[in-house]
Design a protein around this motif. Sequence first.
Motif, PDB file in Angstrom:
ATOM      1  N   THR A   1       0.851  -1.186   0.000  1.00  0.00           N
ATOM      2  CA  THR A   1       0.000   0.000   0.000  1.00  0.00           C
ATOM      3  C   THR A   1       0.889   1.238   0.000  1.00  0.00           C
ATOM      4  O   THR A   1       1.814   1.336   0.810  1.00  0.00           O
ATOM      5  N   ILE A   2       0.579   2.157  -0.918  1.00  0.00           N
ATOM      6  CA  ILE A   2       1.311   3.409  -1.036  1.00  0.00           C
ATOM      7  C   ILE A   2       0.310   4.555  -0.978  1.00  0.00           C
ATOM      8  O   ILE A   2      -0.687   4.562  -1.697  1.00  0.00           O
ATOM      9  N   ASP A   3       0.588   5.530  -0.105  1.00  0.00           N
ATOM     10  CA  ASP A   3      -0.188   6.769  -0.065  1.00  0.00           C
ATOM     11  C   ASP A   3       0.551   7.831  -0.861  1.00  0.00           C
ATOM     12  O   ASP A   3       1.780   7.955  -0.748  1.00  0.00           O
ATOM     13  N   VAL A   4      -0.196   8.590  -1.646  1.00  0.00           N
ATOM     14  CA  VAL A   4       0.350   9.762  -2.320  1.00  0.00           C
ATOM     15  C   VAL A   4      -0.368  10.965  -1.729  1.00  0.00           C
ATOM     16  O   VAL A   4      -1.558  11.175  -1.967  1.00  0.00           O
ATOM     17  N   GLU A   5       0.363  11.710  -0.900  1.00  0.00           N
ATOM     18  CA  GLU A   5      -0.199  12.874  -0.205  1.00  0.00           C
ATOM     19  C   GLU A   5       0.105  14.127  -1.013  1.00  0.00           C
ATOM     20  O   GLU A   5       1.235  14.305  -1.488  1.00  0.00           O
ATOM     21  N   THR A   6      -0.884  15.015  -1.119  1.00  0.00           N
ATOM     22  CA  THR A   6      -0.723  16.228  -1.921  1.00  0.00           C
ATOM     23  C   THR A   6      -1.138  17.450  -1.113  1.00  0.00           C
ATOM     24  O   THR A   6      -2.183  17.453  -0.461  1.00  0.00           O
ATOM     25  N   THR A   7      -0.297  18.488  -1.181  1.00  0.00           N
ATOM     26  CA  THR A   7      -0.583  19.775  -0.558  1.00  0.00           C
ATOM     27  C   THR A   7      -0.455  20.873  -1.613  1.00  0.00           C
ATOM     28  O   THR A   7       0.162  20.668  -2.663  1.00  0.00           O
ATOM     29  N   ASN A   8      -1.022  22.027  -1.316  1.00  0.00           N
ATOM     30  CA  ASN A   8      -0.878  23.170  -2.224  1.00  0.00           C
ATOM     31  C   ASN A   8       0.270  24.073  -1.753  1.00  0.00           C
ATOM     32  O   ASN A   8       0.949  23.770  -0.759  1.00  0.00           O
ATOM     33  N   GLN A   9       0.468  25.164  -2.448  1.00  0.00           N
ATOM     34  CA  GLN A   9       1.582  26.069  -2.149  1.00  0.00           C
ATOM     35  C   GLN A   9       1.458  26.747  -0.780  1.00  0.00           C
ATOM     36  O   GLN A   9       2.434  27.297  -0.272  1.00  0.00           O
ATOM     37  N   HIS A  10       0.288  26.665  -0.167  1.00  0.00           N
ATOM     38  CA  HIS A  10       0.074  27.228   1.172  1.00  0.00           C
ATOM     39  C   HIS A  10       0.281  26.177   2.265  1.00  0.00           C
ATOM     40  O   HIS A  10       0.069  26.454   3.441  1.00  0.00           O
ATOM     41  N   GLY A  11       0.651  24.949   1.845  1.00  0.00           N
ATOM     42  CA  GLY A  11       0.821  23.862   2.803  1.00  0.00           C
ATOM     43  C   GLY A  11      -0.481  23.200   3.203  1.00  0.00           C
ATOM     44  O   GLY A  11      -0.501  22.353   4.097  1.00  0.00           O
ATOM     45  N   GLU A  12      -1.583  23.571   2.538  1.00  0.00           N
ATOM     46  CA  GLU A  12      -2.890  22.979   2.848  1.00  0.00           C
ATOM     47  C   GLU A  12      -3.001  21.617   2.159  1.00  0.00           C
ATOM     48  O   GLU A  12      -2.649  21.462   0.994  1.00  0.00           O
ATOM     49  N   TRP A  13      -3.516  20.648   2.896  1.00  0.00           N
ATOM     50  CA  TRP A  13      -3.715  19.305   2.361  1.00  0.00           C
ATOM     51  C   TRP A  13      -4.869  19.332   1.356  1.00  0.00           C
ATOM     52  O   TRP A  13      -5.959  19.802   1.671  1.00  0.00           O
ATOM     53  N   VAL A  14      -4.623  18.866   0.134  1.00  0.00           N
ATOM     54  CA  VAL A  14      -5.680  18.833  -0.870  1.00  0.00           C
ATOM     55  C   VAL A  14      -6.164  17.412  -1.155  1.00  0.00           C
ATOM     56  O   VAL A  14      -7.224  17.240  -1.748  1.00  0.00           O
ATOM     57  N   GLY A  15      -5.407  16.408  -0.727  1.00  0.00           N
ATOM     58  CA  GLY A  15      -5.900  15.053  -0.917  1.00  0.00           C
ATOM     59  C   GLY A  15      -4.829  14.002  -0.739  1.00  0.00           C
ATOM     60  O   GLY A  15      -3.628  14.288  -0.759  1.00  0.00           O
ATOM     61  N   THR A  16      -5.299  12.768  -0.569  1.00  0.00           N
ATOM     62  CA  THR A  16      -4.428  11.600  -0.492  1.00  0.00           C
ATOM     63  C   THR A  16      -5.047  10.501  -1.339  1.00  0.00           C
ATOM     64  O   THR A  16      -6.236  10.201  -1.196  1.00  0.00           O
ATOM     65  N   GLU A  17      -4.235   9.941  -2.207  1.00  0.00           N
ATOM     66  CA  GLU A  17      -4.647   8.773  -2.975  1.00  0.00           C
ATOM     67  C   GLU A  17      -3.908   7.567  -2.402  1.00  0.00           C
ATOM     68  O   GLU A  17      -2.690   7.620  -2.197  1.00  0.00           O
ATOM     69  N   THR A  18      -4.636   6.502  -2.145  1.00  0.00           N
ATOM     70  CA  THR A  18      -4.062   5.277  -1.604  1.00  0.00           C
ATOM     71  C   THR A  18      -4.146   4.200  -2.678  1.00  0.00           C
ATOM     72  O   THR A  18      -5.225   3.938  -3.215  1.00  0.00           O
ATOM     73  N   TYR A  19      -2.998   3.624  -2.981  1.00  0.00           N
ATOM     74  CA  TYR A  19      -2.904   2.576  -3.997  1.00  0.00           C
ATOM     75  C   TYR A  19      -2.561   1.257  -3.316  1.00  0.00           C
ATOM     76  O   TYR A  19      -1.578   1.165  -2.586  1.00  0.00           O
ATOM     77  N   ASN A  20      -3.389   0.251  -3.542  1.00  0.00           N
ATOM     78  CA  ASN A  20      -3.124  -1.113  -3.081  1.00  0.00           C
ATOM     79  C   ASN A  20      -2.699  -1.917  -4.301  1.00  0.00           C
ATOM     80  O   ASN A  20      -3.464  -2.045  -5.264  1.00  0.00           O
ATOM     81  N   MET A  21      -1.475  -2.413  -4.255  1.00  0.00           N
ATOM     82  CA  MET A  21      -0.889  -3.078  -5.411  1.00  0.00           C
ATOM     83  C   MET A  21      -0.534  -4.517  -5.072  1.00  0.00           C
ATOM     84  O   MET A  21      -0.267  -4.842  -3.908  1.00  0.00           O
ATOM     85  N   LEU A  22      -0.498  -5.350  -6.097  1.00  0.00           N
ATOM     86  CA  LEU A  22       0.019  -6.708  -5.974  1.00  0.00           C
ATOM     87  C   LEU A  22       1.185  -6.826  -6.934  1.00  0.00           C
ATOM     88  O   LEU A  22       1.006  -6.716  -8.157  1.00  0.00           O
ATOM     89  N   GLY A  23       2.381  -7.007  -6.377  1.00  0.00           N
ATOM     90  CA  GLY A  23       3.545  -7.315  -7.193  1.00  0.00           C
ATOM     91  C   GLY A  23       3.743  -8.817  -7.149  1.00  0.00           C
ATOM     92  O   GLY A  23       3.604  -9.437  -6.089  1.00  0.00           O
ATOM     93  N   TYR A  24       4.069  -9.438  -8.281  1.00  0.00           N
ATOM     94  CA  TYR A  24       4.150 -10.902  -8.313  1.00  0.00           C
ATOM     95  C   TYR A  24       5.104 -11.373  -9.406  1.00  0.00           C
ATOM     96  O   TYR A  24       5.519 -10.626 -10.279  1.00  0.00           O
ATOM     97  N   ARG A  25       5.429 -12.645  -9.314  1.00  0.00           N
ATOM     98  CA  ARG A  25       6.220 -13.325 -10.330  1.00  0.00           C
ATOM     99  C   ARG A  25       5.356 -14.436 -10.897  1.00  0.00           C
ATOM    100  O   ARG A  25       4.806 -15.244 -10.154  1.00  0.00           O
ATOM    101  N   ARG A  26       5.223 -14.449 -12.209  1.00  0.00           N
ATOM    102  CA  ARG A  26       4.424 -15.503 -12.852  1.00  0.00           C
ATOM    103  C   ARG A  26       5.066 -16.871 -12.630  1.00  0.00           C
ATOM    104  O   ARG A  26       6.287 -16.989 -12.598  1.00  0.00           O
ATOM    105  N   PRO A  27       4.228 -17.903 -12.513  1.00  0.00           N
ATOM    106  CA  PRO A  27       4.792 -19.253 -12.349  1.00  0.00           C
ATOM    107  C   PRO A  27       5.563 -19.650 -13.619  1.00  0.00           C
ATOM    108  O   PRO A  27       5.219 -19.224 -14.730  1.00  0.00           O
ATOM    109  N   GLU A  28       6.597 -20.460 -13.409  1.00  0.00           N
ATOM    110  CA  GLU A  28       7.349 -20.992 -14.558  1.00  0.00           C
ATOM    111  C   GLU A  28       6.429 -21.874 -15.394  1.00  0.00           C
ATOM    112  O   GLU A  28       5.656 -22.661 -14.861  1.00  0.00           O
ATOM    113  N   GLN A  29       6.517 -21.725 -16.677  1.00  0.00           N
ATOM    114  CA  GLN A  29       5.642 -22.496 -17.577  1.00  0.00           C
ATOM    115  C   GLN A  29       6.327 -23.749 -18.073  1.00  0.00           C
ATOM    116  O   GLN A  29       7.410 -23.838 -18.408  1.00  0.00           O
TER     117      GLN A  29
END
Length: 173
Positions: A145-173
């Motif tokens: 899980t990665i959060d991407v936090e964003t603020t404006n030039q005044h330091g005000e929080w404008v939002g956070t996007e949270t990404y849930n990812m699955l990194g994997y290795r495919r099985p050998e064929q």
Amino acid sequence: MSATQDLPAAVQRMIGTPMYEEQTEFPIEIGYVHNTCAAVQNGNPVFWNPAVADAITGGRIAPPTMLSVWFRPHHWAPGARAERKALQTHFDLKDLLDLPEAVAAGNEAVFGEPVRLGDRLTTRQIVRSIGPLKQTKLGNGRFWTIDVETTNQHGEWVGTETYNMLGYRRPEQ
């Protein structure tokens, strides 16, 4: 053994550490807003009519759903020395964990102050968690899980996007 004990030290240090702080390359501008609204046929007058925007939001704003748009790098930029990627922390994790494939398992956004025309935004990426190795239908991998936090030039929080990812290795064929 905890989920993080089997992680490389470099990966363990990433958890909870703000990374890749960057600012938008240009001030927020109406052309991008109109192109995005046109692409999805969003006719909300707040984004098209300055008088309506003044009355409702105190000035012109960008749609909240455009938050990640402002940090998607152009494929080319003068002086760029390497490939530019959005969500670089995700690609770092794939490399460090030797998990060459990945899919987005989920995405959530929470919004704060509106993004206004002329704003200069700053973002930073924070790895919140990395799960244990797990066998999935796609292959052996980990969720993170990665959060991407964003603020404006005044330091005000404008939002956070949270990404849930699955990194994997495919099985050998």
